[in-house]
Design a protein around this motif. Structure first.
Motif, mmCIF file in Angstrom:
data_model
loop_
_atom_site.group_PDB
_atom_site.id
_atom_site.type_symbol
_atom_site.label_atom_id
_atom_site.label_comp_id
_atom_site.label_asym_id
_atom_site.label_seq_id
_atom_site.Cartn_x
_atom_site.Cartn_y
_atom_site.Cartn_z
ATOM 1 N N THR A 175 -1.029 1.707 -15.111
ATOM 2 C CA THR A 175 -1.271 1.084 -13.811
ATOM 3 C C THR A 175 -0.111 0.170 -13.444
ATOM 4 O O THR A 175 0.557 -0.387 -14.315
ATOM 5 C CB THR A 175 -2.574 0.253 -13.786
ATOM 6 N N ILE A 176 0.113 0.033 -12.140
ATOM 7 C CA ILE A 176 1.134 -0.875 -11.613
ATOM 8 C C ILE A 176 0.486 -1.728 -10.534
ATOM 9 O O ILE A 176 0.049 -1.221 -9.501
ATOM 10 C CB ILE A 176 2.334 -0.115 -11.027
ATOM 11 N N PHE A 177 0.403 -3.033 -10.792
ATOM 12 C CA PHE A 177 -0.120 -3.988 -9.826
ATOM 13 C C PHE A 177 1.088 -4.677 -9.197
ATOM 14 O O PHE A 177 1.828 -5.382 -9.884
ATOM 15 C CB PHE A 177 -1.025 -5.005 -10.511
ATOM 16 N N ARG A 178 1.299 -4.456 -7.917
ATOM 17 C CA ARG A 178 2.504 -4.954 -7.249
ATOM 18 C C ARG A 178 2.163 -6.115 -6.316
ATOM 19 O O ARG A 178 1.240 -6.026 -5.507
ATOM 20 C CB ARG A 178 3.191 -3.844 -6.457
ATOM 21 N N ILE A 179 2.927 -7.192 -6.454
ATOM 22 C CA ILE A 179 2.807 -8.347 -5.565
ATOM 23 C C ILE A 179 4.108 -8.461 -4.772
ATOM 24 O O ILE A 179 5.185 -8.553 -5.356
ATOM 25 C CB ILE A 179 2.573 -9.644 -6.362
ATOM 26 N N ILE A 180 4.003 -8.416 -3.457
ATOM 27 C CA ILE A 180 5.173 -8.534 -2.581
ATOM 28 C C ILE A 180 5.118 -9.896 -1.893
ATOM 29 O O ILE A 180 4.118 -10.250 -1.263
ATOM 30 C CB ILE A 180 5.206 -7.412 -1.532
ATOM 31 N N ILE A 181 6.193 -10.661 -2.040
ATOM 32 C CA ILE A 181 6.249 -12.015 -1.487
ATOM 33 C C ILE A 181 7.384 -12.106 -0.481
ATOM 34 O O ILE A 181 8.532 -11.793 -0.805
ATOM 35 C CB ILE A 181 6.471 -13.057 -2.597
ATOM 36 N N GLU A 182 7.062 -12.510 0.734
ATOM 37 C CA GLU A 182 8.075 -12.766 1.763
ATOM 38 C C GLU A 182 8.065 -14.248 2.100
ATOM 39 O O GLU A 182 7.010 -14.880 2.124
ATOM 40 C CB GLU A 182 7.774 -11.955 3.025
ATOM 41 N N SER A 183 9.246 -14.784 2.356
ATOM 42 C CA SER A 183 9.306 -16.201 2.738
ATOM 43 C C SER A 183 10.468 -16.440 3.687
ATOM 44 O O SER A 183 11.459 -15.702 3.669
ATOM 45 C CB SER A 183 9.454 -17.089 1.501
ATOM 46 N N ARG A 184 10.347 -17.486 4.488
ATOM 47 C CA ARG A 184 11.421 -17.886 5.401
ATOM 48 C C ARG A 184 11.307 -19.379 5.664
ATOM 49 O O ARG A 184 10.251 -19.993 5.469
ATOM 50 C CB ARG A 184 11.336 -17.123 6.711
ATOM 51 N N SER A 185 12.383 -19.940 6.099
ATOM 52 C CA SER A 185 12.406 -21.371 6.401
ATOM 53 C C SER A 185 11.567 -21.665 7.644
ATOM 54 O O SER A 185 11.675 -20.961 8.651
ATOM 55 C CB SER A 185 13.852 -21.824 6.625
ATOM 56 N N ARG A 186 10.711 -22.656 7.567
ATOM 57 C CA ARG A 186 9.860 -23.010 8.714
ATOM 58 C C ARG A 186 10.677 -23.549 9.887
ATOM 59 O O ARG A 186 10.331 -23.329 11.042
ATOM 60 C CB ARG A 186 8.829 -24.062 8.297
ATOM 61 N N CYS A 187 11.782 -24.212 9.608
ATOM 62 C CA CYS A 187 12.574 -24.830 10.677
ATOM 63 C C CYS A 187 13.317 -23.801 11.514
ATOM 64 O O CYS A 187 13.809 -24.099 12.594
ATOM 65 C CB CYS A 187 13.554 -25.839 10.101
#
Length: 258
Positions: free
Chosen positions: A106-118
């Motif tokens: 099994t492969i449990f994948r977590i994708i995280i995106e982020s950006r600066s709030r300003c």
């Protein structure tokens, strides 16, 4: 991977650390989504929907599983709940070696995106994109130990073939060979970027004095994996491939309609 009531597993430890990092960085906006697949006898199943025989393709140097579902998560408990939901559909059976033997990978994948709030609202804002693959491999099997027959025997053969393909890929990467056989097997094809691409890879091997041959084989596998040298860099996306940008655009469109 899941741990127990008295000892937390890899998933819970990782998820808690992710959300602690998010909370400690209030200057960035985050979006987290997860997916969960099973590779059973070379067939890919979406454990969140039950859809089977999903196809793998290469798109712009990325490995993509077509029609794979994803769920948005905003708390550690919601991530754990998604995995528990998928675990119910995973193939597990009893053998002479294990009362609850995994019959698949099994492969449990977590994708995280982020950006600066300003910088929210800027068309050229760069979004950082990370993939975390938590891979639970079924163990290699010998018929004289497991006593497998019929369907259990076929499952064991498929497990051994994919593990052999994984070992071959790791050996090729450790020797820095020009051609690496990622596409020979579904498992290695999906994990191409995690093994030899822009990634940091950790391998946890389970060994036992009860089986010397299996332990030596596992240690050789781990030794080869340790010699692979990757040079990971931060992934930044400036086009509409990032979900954060899609959602922001959708919200703006809805506001205009109102």
């Amino acid at each position: 991977m899941m741990g127990s009531k008295t000892e937390r597993g890899v998933l819970e430890l990782v998820v808690n650390e992710i959300f602690e990092a998010i909370e400690s960085n209030p200057d960035r906006e985050y979006l987290l989504r997860v997916s969960f697949i099973e590779i059973y006898q070379e067939q890919i199943t979406d454990l969140l929907t039950g859809s089977t025989r999903l196809k793998v393709s290469d798109t712009h140097n990325e490995v993509v599983i077509k029609e794979l579902s994803e769920e948005m998560c905003s708390t550690p408990d919601s991530v754990i709940d998604v995995m528990k939901k998928g675990e119910k559909l995973r193939h597990i059976a009893c053998t002479n070696m294990n009362e609850r033997s995994s019959r698949s990978h099994t492969i449990f994948r977590i994708i995280i995106e982020s950006r600066s709030r300003c910088e929210t609202g800027s068309d050229e804002i760069a979004i950082q994109l990370s993939h975390l693959n938590l891979v639970d491999l079924a163990g290699s099997e010998k018929v004289n130990q497991t006593g497998a027959t019929g369907g259990r025997f076929k499952e064991g053969c498929a497990i051994n073939v994919s593990l052999s393909a994984l070992g071959k890929v790791i050996d090729q990467l450790s020797k820095n060979e020009r051609h690496v056989s990622f596409r020979d097997n579904k498992l290695t094809h999906i994990l191409r970027n995690s093994l030899g691409g822009n990634a940091r890879t950790a391998v946890i091997c389970a060994i036992s004095p009860a089986s010397v041959d299996e332990t030596l084989s596992t240690l050789r596998f781990a030794t080869g994996a340790k010699t692979i040298m990757n040079t990971p860099v931060v992934n930044e996306v400036v086009n509409d491939k990032a979900m954060l940008k899609r959602y922001e655009k959708k919200i703006k469109d809805l506001e205009l309609q109102l």
